[in-house]
Design a protein around this motif. Structure first.
Motif, PDB file in Angstrom:
ATOM      1  N   ILE A  10       0.872  -1.338  -0.093  1.00  0.00           N
ATOM      2  CA  ILE A  10      -0.014  -0.154   0.045  1.00  0.00           C
ATOM      3  C   ILE A  10       0.951   1.229   0.028  1.00  0.00           C
ATOM      4  N   LEU A  11       0.276   2.406  -0.441  1.00  0.00           N
ATOM      5  CA  LEU A  11       1.179   3.641  -0.531  1.00  0.00           C
ATOM      6  C   LEU A  11       1.035   4.190   0.713  1.00  0.00           C
ATOM      7  N   VAL A  12       2.347   4.913   1.308  1.00  0.00           N
ATOM      8  CA  VAL A  12       2.372   5.585   2.384  1.00  0.00           C
ATOM      9  C   VAL A  12       2.914   6.932   2.156  1.00  0.00           C
TER      10      VAL A  12
ATOM     11  N   SER B 225      -5.210  25.171  -1.927  1.00  0.00           N
ATOM     12  CA  SER B 225      -4.290  24.340  -1.522  1.00  0.00           C
ATOM     13  C   SER B 225      -3.951  23.133  -2.530  1.00  0.00           C
ATOM     14  N   GLU B 226      -2.900  22.551  -2.552  1.00  0.00           N
ATOM     15  CA  GLU B 226      -2.659  21.563  -3.719  1.00  0.00           C
ATOM     16  C   GLU B 226      -2.516  20.306  -2.697  1.00  0.00           C
ATOM     17  N   GLN B 227      -3.413  19.122  -3.366  1.00  0.00           N
ATOM     18  CA  GLN B 227      -3.659  18.017  -2.768  1.00  0.00           C
ATOM     19  C   GLN B 227      -2.940  16.720  -3.696  1.00  0.00           C
ATOM     20  N   LEU B 228      -2.226  15.899  -3.206  1.00  0.00           N
ATOM     21  CA  LEU B 228      -1.705  14.873  -3.809  1.00  0.00           C
ATOM     22  C   LEU B 228      -2.785  14.124  -4.404  1.00  0.00           C
ATOM     23  N   THR B 229      -2.864  13.440  -5.538  1.00  0.00           N
ATOM     24  CA  THR B 229      -3.569  12.484  -6.135  1.00  0.00           C
ATOM     25  C   THR B 229      -2.886  11.591  -6.778  1.00  0.00           C
ATOM     26  N   ILE B 230      -3.562  10.245  -6.620  1.00  0.00           N
ATOM     27  CA  ILE B 230      -3.083   9.106  -7.102  1.00  0.00           C
ATOM     28  C   ILE B 230      -4.229   8.596  -8.212  1.00  0.00           C
ATOM     29  N   ASP B 231      -3.811   8.362  -9.600  1.00  0.00           N
ATOM     30  CA  ASP B 231      -4.466   7.953 -10.559  1.00  0.00           C
ATOM     31  C   ASP B 231      -5.771   8.812 -10.664  1.00  0.00           C
ATOM     32  N   CYS B 232      -5.504   9.988 -10.039  1.00  0.00           N
ATOM     33  CA  CYS B 232      -6.515  11.160 -10.496  1.00  0.00           C
ATOM     34  C   CYS B 232      -7.417  11.137  -9.317  1.00  0.00           C
ATOM     35  N   TRP B 233      -7.121  10.544  -8.365  1.00  0.00           N
ATOM     36  CA  TRP B 233      -7.987  10.298  -6.846  1.00  0.00           C
ATOM     37  C   TRP B 233      -7.308  11.181  -5.869  1.00  0.00           C
ATOM     38  N   PRO B 234      -8.240  12.095  -5.368  1.00  0.00           N
ATOM     39  CA  PRO B 234      -7.287  12.854  -4.075  1.00  0.00           C
ATOM     40  C   PRO B 234      -7.093  11.783  -3.095  1.00  0.00           C
ATOM     41  N   VAL B 235      -5.981  11.958  -2.354  1.00  0.00           N
ATOM     42  CA  VAL B 235      -5.791  10.937  -1.174  1.00  0.00           C
ATOM     43  C   VAL B 235      -5.277  11.756   0.087  1.00  0.00           C
ATOM     44  N   TYR B 236      -5.961  11.024   1.112  1.00  0.00           N
ATOM     45  CA  TYR B 236      -5.682  11.621   2.391  1.00  0.00           C
ATOM     46  C   TYR B 236      -5.071  10.644   3.707  1.00  0.00           C
ATOM     47  N   THR B 237      -4.478  11.305   4.559  1.00  0.00           N
ATOM     48  CA  THR B 237      -4.461  10.542   5.738  1.00  0.00           C
ATOM     49  C   THR B 237      -5.214  10.630   6.911  1.00  0.00           C
ATOM     50  N   PHE B 238      -5.312   9.635   7.883  1.00  0.00           N
ATOM     51  CA  PHE B 238      -6.588   9.377   8.769  1.00  0.00           C
ATOM     52  C   PHE B 238      -5.681   9.773  10.179  1.00  0.00           C
ATOM     53  N   THR B 239      -6.460  10.687  10.882  1.00  0.00           N
ATOM     54  CA  THR B 239      -6.163  11.096  12.315  1.00  0.00           C
ATOM     55  C   THR B 239      -6.184   9.894  13.221  1.00  0.00           C
ATOM     56  N   GLY B 240      -7.030   8.675  12.794  1.00  0.00           N
ATOM     57  CA  GLY B 240      -7.118   7.634  13.489  1.00  0.00           C
ATOM     58  C   GLY B 240      -6.077   6.625  13.587  1.00  0.00           C
ATOM     59  N   ASP B 241      -4.998   6.949  12.499  1.00  0.00           N
ATOM     60  CA  ASP B 241      -3.661   6.385  12.586  1.00  0.00           C
ATOM     61  C   ASP B 241      -2.655   7.054  13.358  1.00  0.00           C
ATOM     62  N   THR B 242      -2.326   6.397  14.538  1.00  0.00           N
ATOM     63  CA  THR B 242      -1.606   7.325  15.459  1.00  0.00           C
ATOM     64  C   THR B 242      -0.067   6.873  15.485  1.00  0.00           C
TER      65      THR B 242
ATOM     66  N   PHE C  98     -10.581   3.846   1.709  1.00  0.00           N
ATOM     67  CA  PHE C  98      -9.866   2.735   1.302  1.00  0.00           C
ATOM     68  C   PHE C  98      -8.396   2.966   1.084  1.00  0.00           C
ATOM     69  N   ALA C  99      -7.470   2.133   1.605  1.00  0.00           N
ATOM     70  CA  ALA C  99      -6.099   2.075   1.435  1.00  0.00           C
ATOM     71  C   ALA C  99      -5.753   2.173   0.057  1.00  0.00           C
ATOM     72  N   VAL C 100      -4.737   2.432  -0.704  1.00  0.00           N
ATOM     73  CA  VAL C 100      -4.486   2.570  -2.128  1.00  0.00           C
ATOM     74  C   VAL C 100      -3.164   1.612  -2.371  1.00  0.00           C
ATOM     75  N   THR C 101      -3.575   0.744  -3.521  1.00  0.00           N
ATOM     76  CA  THR C 101      -2.407   0.089  -4.080  1.00  0.00           C
ATOM     77  C   THR C 101      -1.162   0.711  -4.637  1.00  0.00           C
ATOM     78  N   ALA C 102      -0.036  -0.066  -4.781  1.00  0.00           N
ATOM     79  CA  ALA C 102       0.872   0.694  -5.648  1.00  0.00           C
ATOM     80  C   ALA C 102       0.571   0.980  -6.977  1.00  0.00           C
ATOM     81  N   GLU C 103      -0.229   0.256  -7.468  1.00  0.00           N
ATOM     82  CA  GLU C 103      -0.770   0.597  -8.839  1.00  0.00           C
ATOM     83  C   GLU C 103      -2.197   1.660  -9.134  1.00  0.00           C
TER      84      GLU C 103
END
Length: 343
Positions: free
Chosen positions: A238-240, A298-315, A330-335
């Motif tokens: 998965i992407l981090v 602001s500029e947000q990262l996109t992966i395969d044109c989908w905006p991606v986010y981090t989750f505050t519940g991941d501590t 959903f988490a995002v695959t390397a593809e």
């Protein structure tokens, strides 16, 4: 004239489509800065909180509300009093005011010379901290405190040259909901740098996060890259981001035309990942890496044109607690695809 205008509009749409089409059309998706259609409109009415109507984060004073937050010196526009340092989980050692409210800096400001670029509606969501009556407690060098003149003539506190703000959605001491908002707002470290960067560096220096064991899902991680692939025990590859935080996409967003389903209180829980230099991505094709302009500019990262986010519940680095939240995140695959819900 009308006909010429129509042709031009069609051409513009075709150019955008060449960069970010639907995920099934096979077109190269290498646009690196796409202005979305309907940027200010959310898809779906009940998901503004990111947890559905009534989810946590609902009912918090929103941007532009002008409501005071916290108590004592924690109120918007009130003096900071004696600054102190507080450890906030997932963020690090953060400078707070005398009421324990987290203080922030803005990447679009400048420290040398100090200059604030947050006025108008921005200053309602991010109230400037007055310079008067601010002092430093142990752990903060008093010599780093200063002030900058704002456009309204008031003096704003600076730390290490950076103008200092509070966040209107922090409602109690110890919160840092503003960390990472828009990829440009960050909780302050005692030296004026970003608290989260110092936490990351400390972890790297001590070996933390270089290789994570079963306690964090068996994730193996890298340092140095701003975007990389982690081998998660449960979800696979998965992407981090550069801080080893799992990246997520939201089914209520839209890749083409690009629209945002996560707005308002949703952003307290799901933080837009900041755009990166695609040359600093590892393990993923550069054609899948892009960015999109959010309604706040602001500029947000996109992966395969989908905006991606981090989750505050991941501590902790390597966690993926946000996967399959509400059946929408959903988490995002390397593809660049979303990890299946059953993973």
């Amino acid at each position: 004239m009308r006909r010429i205008s129509t042709v031009g509009s069609v051409a513009a749409v075709l150019l955008l489509a060449a960069g970010c089409g639907s995920s099934d059309n096979g077109a190269a998706r290498n646009a690196n800065s796409v202005q979305p259609a309907g940027a200010g409109k959310a898809l779906g009415g009940a998901y503004d909180t990111g947890y559905g109507a009534g989810g946590y984060g609902a009912g918090v004073a929103g941007a532009g509300s002008g409501s005071d937050v916290g108590s004592g010196s924690g109120k918007a526009g009130s003096s900071a009093g004696q600054l102190s340092v507080r450890d906030i989980a997932s963020v690090g050692s953060v400078v707070t005011d005398s009421a324990g409210m987290a203080l922030y800096r803005f990447d679009k400001d400048t420290p040398q010379p100090p200059k604030s670029n947050c006025d108008g509606d921005c200053a309602t969501t991010w109230p400037a901290v007055p310079a008067d009556d601010a002092s430093a407690a142990a752990g903060i060098d008093a010599a780093l405190l200063g002030s900058v003149d704002r456009t309204d003539g008031s003096k704003q506190l600076t730390l290490g040259g950076w103008p200092v703000y509070r966040y209107a959605k922090d409602t109690k001491a110890g919160e840092a909901k503003g960390e990472g908002v828009g990829g440009t707002w960050h909780a302050l470290a005692p030296d004026g740098k970003k608290a989260v960067d110092k936490k990351q560096k400390a972890g790297a220096d001590s070996g933390t996060g270089m290789e994570m064991g079963a306690g964090t899902g068996g994730t193996e991680m890298k340092t140095g890259a701003e975007l990389s692939v982690a081998d998660n025990e449960k979800l696979g590859k998965i992407l981090v981001d550069g801080q080893w935080r799992t990246l997520y996409r939201f089914d209520k967003d839209s890749a083409w035309p690009m629209k945002f389903g996560c707005l308002g209180a949703c952003l307290d829980t799901w933080k837009p990942a900041a755009a990166i230099d695609k040359s600093k991505a590892e393990g993923i094709s550069g054609k899948l890496v892009g960015s999109v302009k959010r309604p706040d500019g602001s500029e947000q990262l996109t992966i395969d044109c989908w905006p991606v986010y981090t989750f505050t519940g991941d501590t902790q680095p390597g966690q993926a607690n946000g996967h399959n939240k509400q059946g929408l995140w959903f988490a995002v695959t390397a593809e660049g695809k979303k990890v299946p819900p059953t993973a």
